[in-house]
Each structure stands twice: as structure tokens, then as C-alpha cells.
Enzyme design. Structure first.
Site, PDB file in Angstrom:
ATOM      1  N   ASP A 146      44.135  67.268  67.900  1.00 29.99           N
ATOM      2  CA  ASP A 146      43.105  66.340  68.357  1.00 29.99           C
ATOM      3  C   ASP A 146      42.053  66.222  67.250  1.00 29.99           C
ATOM      4  OD1 ASP A 146      41.479  64.783  70.139  1.00 29.99           O
ATOM      5  OD2 ASP A 146      40.264  66.577  70.436  1.00 29.99           O
ATOM      6  N   ASP A 164      40.537  70.263  72.647  1.00 28.63           N
ATOM      7  CA  ASP A 164      39.406  70.960  73.258  1.00 28.63           C
ATOM      8  C   ASP A 164      38.830  70.248  74.470  1.00 28.63           C
ATOM      9  OD1 ASP A 164      38.159  68.802  71.945  1.00 28.63           O
ATOM     10  OD2 ASP A 164      36.293  69.955  71.751  1.00 28.63           O
ATOM     11  N   ASP A 206      42.503  66.276  76.692  1.00 30.31           N
ATOM     12  CA  ASP A 206      43.612  66.931  75.997  1.00 30.31           C
ATOM     13  C   ASP A 206      44.441  67.813  76.922  1.00 30.31           C
ATOM     14  OD1 ASP A 206      42.900  65.912  73.432  1.00 30.31           O
ATOM     15  OD2 ASP A 206      41.317  67.417  73.309  1.00 30.31           O
TER      16      ASP A 206
END
Length: 633
Positions: free
Chosen positions: A310, A505, A509
């Protein structure tokens, strides 16, 4: 023996077996062989009974373990009056189970340290005084006093000028770290300096420390998948053992040779070496700031071929930072930041809070703003120390100051420009951006060196922002504008290249973390949902720890496989030697248990795995220290 816990029972069984073996040997050499045989028999019975109970429980779970061979060898030795051999096997078997307990206890020592440091109360500021309250009563926003030596009870931010914290129990860092006002603090850190104030940002039950404790408990209950794989091998190994023992008896007519084969085949601690290696790997990974929830994720992590990252909060820091300051008049950059941050104290906007944190980190004492008016999406207007201050977007501030807005076409994608006007004059502007995390470039290079074939970015942000952030990283692909479902689809699509690891995080996600073969969450500031969905947690906001975790996982799996291969291979060679008459039952028992102890000790090497990245960093620090010393001399 009812009421004894498992560890005490194993210790007691070992003591009885060892005492029986030693006493029998003494009686035998004193000229009382008949009494010695009876003493050896008595010493074997507790270990054999404990072994039979374990086998029955395993069969009840649908498992056939290699402990069946140990039970057969002891039983056969007693039947054919080879009581000394039975006594040796009993001592080695009970010693192996005791060694397992010791190994697992040592491997989990660092994790247990987390539990032993759990604070129960905290000191809270209230009505001009201090009060000691249970952790359950602490709420976000409470100001807490953290005394010297205290363990930080909840996640929060430094409310004093500075603090000196020891995070060794969480991250393995040997030296305490100095943090400044506004810095994030993980619960579980220990105050190694003077007392300081902490502003709580989470309740105790949702803080990093509480989450880590829950994950530790879950990790300790996990069973290594490789031990189940070895259990599946056990049926074939058992058949081979029985075939060799039966053949030796059939062709020689000597049942003692069959006993010798069974004794040599006793793999009591052998199968325990696998979970010992993986549990030791989990402990070692936790030492370097990577908390793996169980042995299965650790083993899977060792085989990862594709890594999906990410962007915000993972590859980048997740908080806007000042990258440049421009001045239009006689003011300095520090003065512009001071006025902007002072006014921004009245705003909850992330950019405003980032400016406040930056000014406080520089040691600025911010005056309180007055007559503040916030225009949503535009900026703020107010008074600071008697001056009229406007802070916000360049167009908004220009209008307020009565100047043409102008253009800033050179502003990078994803950057934010904060303009500042003081007393009707444009004073300057600050450019803020979300930078790459420290060590991201080195981490990418190290992961590729360690066998990660594909590294991709998955973000919900705009394509131009993603491209700017990843420029120069050499990623295999950049996927921008993804929804949570889009990230899941990306994970599923990448499986054709091998096992997939996802690192993130945020709440968005969490689905991808759960879908990946290994999901890794950023634990220090990550969302609770991502931590729950993940298989592993980075305890500190340093992406470089991920590479260390993968190196440790691969090392632990390699050591576990070495233990299995060497142990079973040597056992088969020993059985053949016993079948040919080269080993007596007593000699075979000693040889096999030496092999078993050796492979368990080999498994414990996982506790000493040192990631190459750590060695390189320590080498750089040593060189820097040497250069400083040379400079002073």
C-alpha cells in the site's frame, strides 16, 4: 500425578527415569543384576505410561505420530528383558520432551516479556492534581504522567518537551530513543529518562500493547504446519521401521535385533525439532519488530514470491511533512512557520496538525490564536500576537490579502502548498508532502536480493501521485485508484506468480490483507481492522523491518527442514546398522537419542538468526563511530 501441570509432569518423569537408570547401573556394578533389572523396569513405567497417553490423545485427533515407535521400542525391550535399553530410551524420551519445553520457553521469552510488563494503573492529571486510576478509565485526550521506569500504559503522543524511551521489549532496539513533543509513543515502551506527560490517543484495550498481547497469546497457541507434515510422514516411517525390524528377526531368528532396530528408530524429540525451529523463528522475528501470529504464517512468509505494498502509511510515512519554505518579504522561514502553526492550533485538519507538530518539534512556543474563523476547504483567518494572519490555499490567501492568486505549476503531484499572509501582505508559503519512509529504497533492493520476484504498489490514490512517489524504486507495476475490492482482485490475480504478501495499514487494506497468503499490517499507527486481518504486524513504523522478518522466516524454515532431513536420514542408517548386528539395543538407544538431541539443538539455532540488513546497519554504525573517533584524535 493429577494436578501437575505439563511442564512439572515432564520434569518429574525425567527425574524418575534418570534416577532409575543411575540407581540400576549402581546396583548392576555392585553385583545385584536382578535388582538392577527391577529398578530399571520401575524407572521406565512412568515414561511409557505418559507416552501411551499422548499416543491415545493423538489417535483421538486423527493423528499418528512417530511416538508410536518410541512406545514400541520400550515395550519390546521390556518384553525381551532388555531393561537397560528400555531405561536408556525412557531417559532420552523424557529428556527430549523436557528439552522441548525448555526450548519453547526460551523461544517465547521475549514474547512473555510483553505480558510481564502489562501495567494495571496510570497516573492522570485531573483538576490541577494527580490521581492513580485503572487503565479502563483512561480515555483519549487524557493527560498522563509517565514516571521514570514506568511502562507506557496506552498509545499516545508526547505532551512534554522531550522523552527518553526504551522500546527493547517491543522492537529489540538496544539503545533508548529520544522523542520530541508530538511524537507518537507505543504502549509497552519503558520510560528510561525523566518523567514526562503523555496525551492518550487510544483507550487501553485498543492500544498497541493490548493488541500485541492478544496476538502473542494467539501465536503461542498455534501449531506448526510442518509438524503436521512430519506427522504424515510418520506412517511411512513406522512401516519402514516395522519392515526392517521384522526382517532382522525373520532372517536371523534373533528378536534382540528387532528390539535394537526399534530402539534406534525411536524419534522422540526429532519431530519436536520442527515446531521448536519455527517458534524460535517467531521469537527472533519479534525481536526485530515483526510479530508473526503463528507458525503457519511464518512458514508461508518464507516462500513469498510477490509483494504488494500500500502507499499511504505503508510505503510513505502517512503524515504530511514540510519539504520547503519560501519567503516573499523580510520574514524568515521559522517566523512564517510560527505564525502559521499558531493559527492552525485551532484546526483539526491533518495539514494544520502537521504544521503544529513541525513547529513544536523545532522547539517553538506557540502563542494562542484569537478571533479564529475557519472556512471549510479554504483556510483560517485569525489573530496571533496582535497580527492578522491568514493561512490556507494559495488562491484563498491571495484573495484575503488582496493580491492576484498567480500559479504554481511546478508543484509536484500529491504535494500541498500552504500560503501565509500577515497583516494583509503575502509573507510566504510552505510546501508539504507525504514522503517515502526512511529506508524504503534499501528495503526494495534487499527484498529482490532475497528472492522476492515481483514488487507492486496498490493504492487508492491518483495515478500521478503514485507515479511520483514510486519514481526510482524500480517497482514491477503501480496500480492506482483501487477500491478495497480492487486490491483483493489484484492479490488474487498475482497468485499465478507464487505466494503473495500484502502490506497495508488502513481499514481499506483489511480485505486484501485477509485475502493474501501473508498479510502484514503496520502496527504502530495502523487501523485495528488491518491488524486483526493480518498474519503479521510490524511493531514499529519502519518498513525496513519487513525484510528482516522475511530473512528470519526463511532461515527458520531452512533450519527446520535440516532437522527433519538429518534426523530421519540418520535414523534409517542406524536401523540398518542395528539390523546387521552392529548395534546392541543399548548402543542403538544412545546413538538415536544423541541424534535427536542434536537436531533439536540445531533447531535452536533459529534463535540466533541475524538478518543481513541488521549486520550491514551495525557495520555502518561501527564505521561511523570509528570515523568520529579518528576525527577527534
Amino acid at each position: 500425578m493429577i494436578g501437575l501441570d505439563a511442564d512439572r509432569l515432564k520434569s518429574l518423569t525425567l527425574c524418575i527415569s534418570a534416577a532409575g537408570l543411575i540407581a540400576g547401573l549402581a546396583l548392576h556394578f555392585a553385583g545385584h543384576p536382578g535388582v538392577a533389572d527391577r529398578v530399571w523396569f520401575v524407572g521406565v513405567v512412568p515414561a511409557l505410561l505418559m507416552l501411551i497417553v499422548d499416543i491415545v490423545r493423538s489417535i483421538g485427533r486423527g493423528e499418528i505420530g512417530l511416538d508410536v515407535v518410541a512406545a514400541l521400542s520400550m515395550t519390546a525391550a521390556l518384553i525381551f528383558d532388555e531393561t537397560l535399553a528400555a531405561a536408556v530410551v525412557a531417559v532420552m524420551y523424557s529428556g527430549g520432551t523436557f528439552l522441548e519445553s525448555y526450548a519453547e520457553g526460551r523461544a517465547s521469552r521475549e514474547m512473555q516479556a510483553l505480558l510481564s510488563h502489562v501495567p494495571r494503573t496510570a497516573i492522570r492529571h485531573r483538576n490541577g492534581g494527580l490521581e492513580e486510576v485503572p487503565l479502563e478509565e483512561i480515555a483519549p485526550g487524557d493527560r498522563l504522567l509517565i514516571r521514570q521506569g514506568d511502562v507506557v500504559p496506552v498509545d499516545g503522543t508526547i505532551a512534554s518537551e522531550a522523552a527518553f524511551l526504551d522500546t527493547a521489549a517491543l522492537t529489540g532496539e538496544s539503545l533508548p530513543a529520544r522523542l520530541s513533543s508530538g511524537d507518537q509513543v507505543m504502549s509497552g515502551s519503558t520510560n528510561a529518562g525523566e518523567a514526562f506527560d503523555l496525551t492518550a490517543t487510544r483507550v487501553a484495550a485498543e492500544s498497541t500493547y493490548a493488541g500485541i498481547v492478544r496476538l502473542v497469546e494467539e501465536a503461542q497457541r498455534s501449531k506448526a504446519p510442518m509438524s503436521r507434515l512430519a506427522d504424515r510422514w510418520s506412517l511411512g516411517f513406522l512401516l519402514v521401521t516395522l519392515a526392517i525390524a521384522t526382517g532382522a528377526w525373520w532372517f536371523t531368528g534373533d528378536p534382540v535385533r528387532a528390539v535394537a532396530v526399534l530402539v534406534v528408530a525411536t524419534p522422540c524429540p526429532l519431530i519436536l525439532a520442527v515446531p521448536v525451529a519455527l517458534v524460535a523463528g517467531m521469537s527472533r522475528a519479534a525481536h526485530f519488530g515483526v510479530l508473526v501470529k503463528g507458525a503457519k504464517p511464518l512458514e508461508t512468509m518464507a516462500g513469498v514470491r510477490t509483494l504488494i505494498l500500500d502507499k499511504t502509511g505503508t510505503l510513505t510515512d502517512g503524515r504530511p511533512q514540510i519539504v520547503s519554505v519560501a519567503t516573499y518579504g523580510g520574514m524568515s522561514g521559522e517566523e512564517i512557520l510560527l505564525f502559521a502553526a499558531a493559527l492552525d492550533q485551532a484546526s483539526k485538519h491533518p495539514v494544520a496538525q502537521a504544521l503544529v507538530a513541525a513547529a513544536q518539534a523545532d522547539g517553538a512556543v506557540l502563542p494562542l490564536p484569537a478571533e479564529v474563523e475557519e472556512i471549510p476547504g479554504e483556510g483560517l483567518v485569525g489573530r496571533v500576537d496582535g497580527h492578522r494572519v491568514v493561512v490556507g490555499g494559495y488562491a484563498f490567501v491571495s484573495r484575503q490579502a488582496g493580491h492576484p492568486a498567480g500559479r504554481h505549476s511546478d508543484l509536484d503531484a500529491g504535494s500541498v502548498l500552504v500560503a501565509v499572509a500577515i497583516d494583509g501582505t503575502m509573507a510566504g508559503h510552505l510546501v508539504m508532502s507525504d514522503p517515502l519512509r526512511a529506508g524504503a529504497v534499501e528495503m526494495i533492493e534487499r527484498l529482490r536480493h532475497n528472492g522476492i520476484a515481483r514488487i507492486l504498489l496498490a493504492t487508492g490514490d491518483r495515478k500521478e501521485v503514485a507515479d511520483r512517489v514510486t519514481r526510482g524504486l524500480g517497482l514491477d507495476a503501480v496500480h492506482a485508484g483501487l477500491s478495497p475490492n480492487g486490491k483483493v482482485s489484484l492479490v488474487d490475480g498475482e497468485r499465478k506468480h507464487g505466494l503473495v504478501m500484502m502490506v497495508g495499514d488502513g481499514v481499506n487494506d483489511a480485505p486484501a490483507l485477509a485475502a493474501a497468503d501473508v498479510g502484514v499490517a503496520m502496527g504502530a499507527r495502523g487501523a485495528a481492522a488491518s491488524a486483526e486481518a493480518a498474519d503479521a504486524i510490524l511493531l514499529v513504523d519502519e518498513i525496513g523491518h519487513l525484510g528482516a522478518g522475511i530473512e528470519i522466516a526463511r532461515g527458520a524454515r531452512r533450519i527446520a527442514m535440516q532437522s527433519v532431513t538429518a534426523g530421519i536420514g540418520l535414523s534409517v542408517l542406524g536401523m540398518i546398522a542395528a539390523a546387521l548386528g552392529f548395534l546392541t539395543p543399548v548402543q542403538g538407544a544412545v546413538l538415536q537419542e544423541v541424534i535427536d538431541v542434536a537436531v533439536i539443538l540445531n533447531a535452536l539455532r533459529a534463535l540466533r538468526i541475524r538478518p543481513a540488513s541488521t549486520s550491514e546497519r551495525e557495520a555502518r554504525e561501527d564505521r561511523s563511530a570509528a570515523e568520529r573517533c579518528a576525527g577527534h584524535s
